[in-house]
Each structure stands twice: as C-alpha cells, then as structure tokens.
Write a protein that holds these residues in place. Structure first.
Motif, PDB file in Angstrom:
ATOM      1  N   LEU A  32      26.686   6.460  22.102  1.00 33.57           N
ATOM      2  CA  LEU A  32      26.484   7.831  21.635  1.00 33.57           C
ATOM      3  C   LEU A  32      24.992   8.130  21.698  1.00 33.57           C
ATOM      4  N   LYS A  33      24.623   9.168  22.441  1.00 34.23           N
ATOM      5  CA  LYS A  33      23.222   9.530  22.564  1.00 34.23           C
ATOM      6  C   LYS A  33      22.813  10.503  21.457  1.00 34.23           C
TER       7      LYS A  33
ATOM      8  N   ASP B  68      21.694  13.341  21.745  1.00 32.95           N
ATOM      9  CA  ASP B  68      22.079  14.719  22.051  1.00 32.95           C
ATOM     10  C   ASP B  68      23.574  14.972  21.838  1.00 32.95           C
TER      11      ASP B  68
ATOM     12  N   THR C 244      26.136  13.414  23.308  1.00 31.46           N
ATOM     13  CA  THR C 244      26.996  13.037  24.427  1.00 31.46           C
ATOM     14  C   THR C 244      27.413  11.575  24.302  1.00 31.46           C
TER      15      THR C 244
ATOM     16  N   TRP D 186      28.802   8.107  26.399  1.00 29.52           N
ATOM     17  CA  TRP D 186      28.782   7.457  27.695  1.00 29.52           C
ATOM     18  C   TRP D 186      29.591   6.166  27.622  1.00 29.52           C
TER      19      TRP D 186
ATOM     20  N   ASN E 146      37.732   9.064  31.624  1.00 31.65           N
ATOM     21  CA  ASN E 146      37.132   9.863  32.695  1.00 31.65           C
ATOM     22  C   ASN E 146      38.161  10.370  33.688  1.00 31.65           C
TER      23      ASN E 146
ATOM     24  N   LYS F 276      29.196   9.628  31.866  1.00 27.11           N
ATOM     25  CA  LYS F 276      29.364  10.553  30.748  1.00 27.11           C
ATOM     26  C   LYS F 276      30.837  10.884  30.558  1.00 27.11           C
TER      27      LYS F 276
ATOM     28  N   LEU G  42      33.744  13.320  29.228  1.00 23.52           N
ATOM     29  CA  LEU G  42      33.888  14.754  29.016  1.00 23.52           C
ATOM     30  C   LEU G  42      34.959  15.035  27.973  1.00 23.52           C
TER      31      LEU G  42
END
Length: 325
Positions: free
Chosen positions: A291-292, A294, A296, A298, A310, A322, A324
């Motif tokens: 978890l970044k 920002d 997002t 991954w 994905n 990433k 979605l």
C-alpha cells in the motif's frame, strides 16, 4: 469496506468459485478496520471491536460455534473489545484491549496453546497476558508482549519457537532470549522478529534463505538478517518483505513465483525492490502486496488463483503491478 480476489472454493470471496481474478466487494459488511486472510477463510475486525469471518469452517476457524462454511460474514461468538486479529492456516487468534488472547479453529498441533489437540469452533482464552501483537502461523502461534519479549506455542519441529528440543509447545513458552522486539511473524517453519533497533532476526528452518543472512543454514537460535534500519516486516511462506525507515522496500528468500519482485530466483540476502513511498506491506503464501502513501495498492508474485486482482489468471508477476479497484 472489504474487497477480495483469488481462490474461493469455500466462499471466501463471497461466492463459490475456483478463481476470482478481479476484486469483489463484500457487500454484507462495513466499518472494518483490519482484515486477515487464512487458508480459504477471512477474518475482519470491525470498529466496534467485534470479529467477523467467512469462508471455510471445517476446523471451526470461523469461530461461530459451527463447522459450516459461509459465503457471508458471520460473527465470531462471544468476542468484544478486540484490537487485533490474525488468521493462520486453519486457526485464528484475537487480541483484546486488556492484553488477553483468544484462539479458535484447528488445534491438532497445539496451535491454541491450551495443552490439548481438540479443535475449537468457538474462541477460548489462552493462558497469557500483557500481549500487544499476535501472529497465527501455519501450525503454531507467536505473540509479542508489552515488555518486548516473545512467546509461542504449537509446532516446533524445525526450531521455529527457538526450543532445541524440537517438540511441540503445548502451552505458551518464551521464544529465545531476545528482548526489545517490536513486531513478530510466525510462518510455516520459522519465526521472524523485528527489534526496536531496526534489526531483523529469524529462527527455525532457513530453507530458501528466509533468514536473509547469506546462507541456508537453519538454526534454533535467532540469526540476524543482513539489513538494518527496518520499521516494518511481513513474512510469506518462504520469502520476507521489509520497509526501511527511508521508505524503501527490501525482500529476500524464495522468488520462484516472482514474490520478491525483481525477476530473479532465490535471494539469500535482502535486495531492494523497485517501489517506494510505501505505507504498509503484506504477503500471502507466495505473493506480495504493498500500500503506497497515495492510497494505491500494488501486487506481485504467484497468481494461479487470480489473487493479484489484475483480471489475469496463472500469469505470475515478476515485478509490482498496480491493482485496479
């Protein structure tokens, strides 16, 4: 809200299907502050301190007094004021606000620490106090006490509980003489501990270099990884991730399915992953999540059940991609 993807023969994604390759929202539950995924089941901790679970329940790991699988969240019986949860392979742990620990599910290897091998489909209190973090492993359990010491119980055949007797620990017992520990992780055959000084220590099996110390020599005495300045760790089956104080991510161990994220094979020492500005990391059996800052998410590694979310299947990812929503 909770979103899930991957394997779901027992309804752990909310539906009965072998593969779910895109993230699906669990509509029947909200107000969640922590989640933990076990083998074919999921635990969720609500803001009100109650615990909910869904998926496989053969061993009582949903904790609702039955052994019936559920595709929708069911409330774990008799628990309140819970602050932390951990789903193991087939057993579950919960930490209450008062520092007490409760467990339920499979107990064939003394995973519940009550001196018996009888499975429990409702929570039982474990005889230990002053706990601040819990980690349910494959067939053992490890906890961190407020004084920085580590205790564990269950499977110890590889020395993962730092006992040279290499026998089951039927009730909670001290894991090594290490002090100043701030985070612990129980895995299938080893235990990893992060100390307040930023060093990482592991005991048990060193298969595939999970110790991160440059070799594959196993040890019942914790060995120091070749890394420093670490603020957070997480452990998969045979690989480890660590976030350093500078926000960089490092990994070591098995990379057969790309779980280290650099396209190579086994790493006996920590290597830097090409992803930064991370807030939190997590691992499944053979895949990794990040978890970044920002917001997002991954993922990389094994994708045989669509667990990377994905839209693909059986296409392992050697580098972070990433997800979605």
């Amino acid at each position: 809200t909770v979103w899930v993807a991957g394997r779901s023969e027992n309804g752990q994604t909310g539906i009965i299907t072998r593969h779910l390759t895109v993230l699906k929202k669990i509509n029947e539950i909200s107000g969640i502050k922590e989640i933990s995924a076990g083998e074919k089941y999921i635990l969720a901790l609500k803001n009100d301190g109650t615990v909910w679970a869904w998926g496989s329940n053969r061993y009582g790991q949903l904790g609702n007094g039955t052994n019936k699988d559920s595709t929708t969240p069911v409330k774990v019986s008799g628990l309140s004021d819970v602050v932390h949860i951990s789903a193991g392979f087939r057993h579950s742990l919960a930490l209450k606000k008062d520092g007490t620990v409760y467990g339920w599910g499979e107990n064939t290897s003394y995973e519940l620490g009550n001196g018996t091998t009888i499975n429990k489909n409702s929570p039982i209190k474990i005889n230990i106090r002053g706990v601040k973090q819990i980690s349910a492993g494959t067939i053992n359990s490890v906890v961190l006490k407020t004084d920085g010491t580590v205790y564990g119980w269950g499977w110890n055949k590889n020395g993962e509980l730092a006992d040279p007797a290499l026998d089951y620990k039927k009730t909670p017992a001290r894991v090594s003489t290490l002090t100043g520990v701030k985070q612990v992780f129980a895995s299938g055959y080893h235990t990893t501990m992060l100390k307040t000084d930023g060093t990482v220590w592991t005991c048990g099996s060193n298969y595939n270099g999970v110790f991160g110390n440059g070799n594959e020599t196993s040890s019942v005495t914790p060995k120091k990884a070749s890394i420093s300045g670490v603020k957070q760790i997480t452990r998969g089956r045979y690989h480890s991730l660590a976030i350093k104080n500078d926000g960089t991510v490092w990994a070591w161990g098995s990379n057969i399915d790309g779980e280290i994220g650099d396209g190579t094979m086994i790493k006996l020492s920590p290597v830097k992953i090409n992803i930064s500005n991370l807030k939190q990391i997590a691992t499944g059996r053979d895949h990794s999540l990040a978890l970044k800052n920002d917001g997002t998410v991954w993922a990389w590694g094994d994708n045989n059940y669509g667990q990377l979310g994905n839209g693909a299947l059986a296409l392992d990812q050697k580098k972070p991609i990433k997800i979605l929503f």
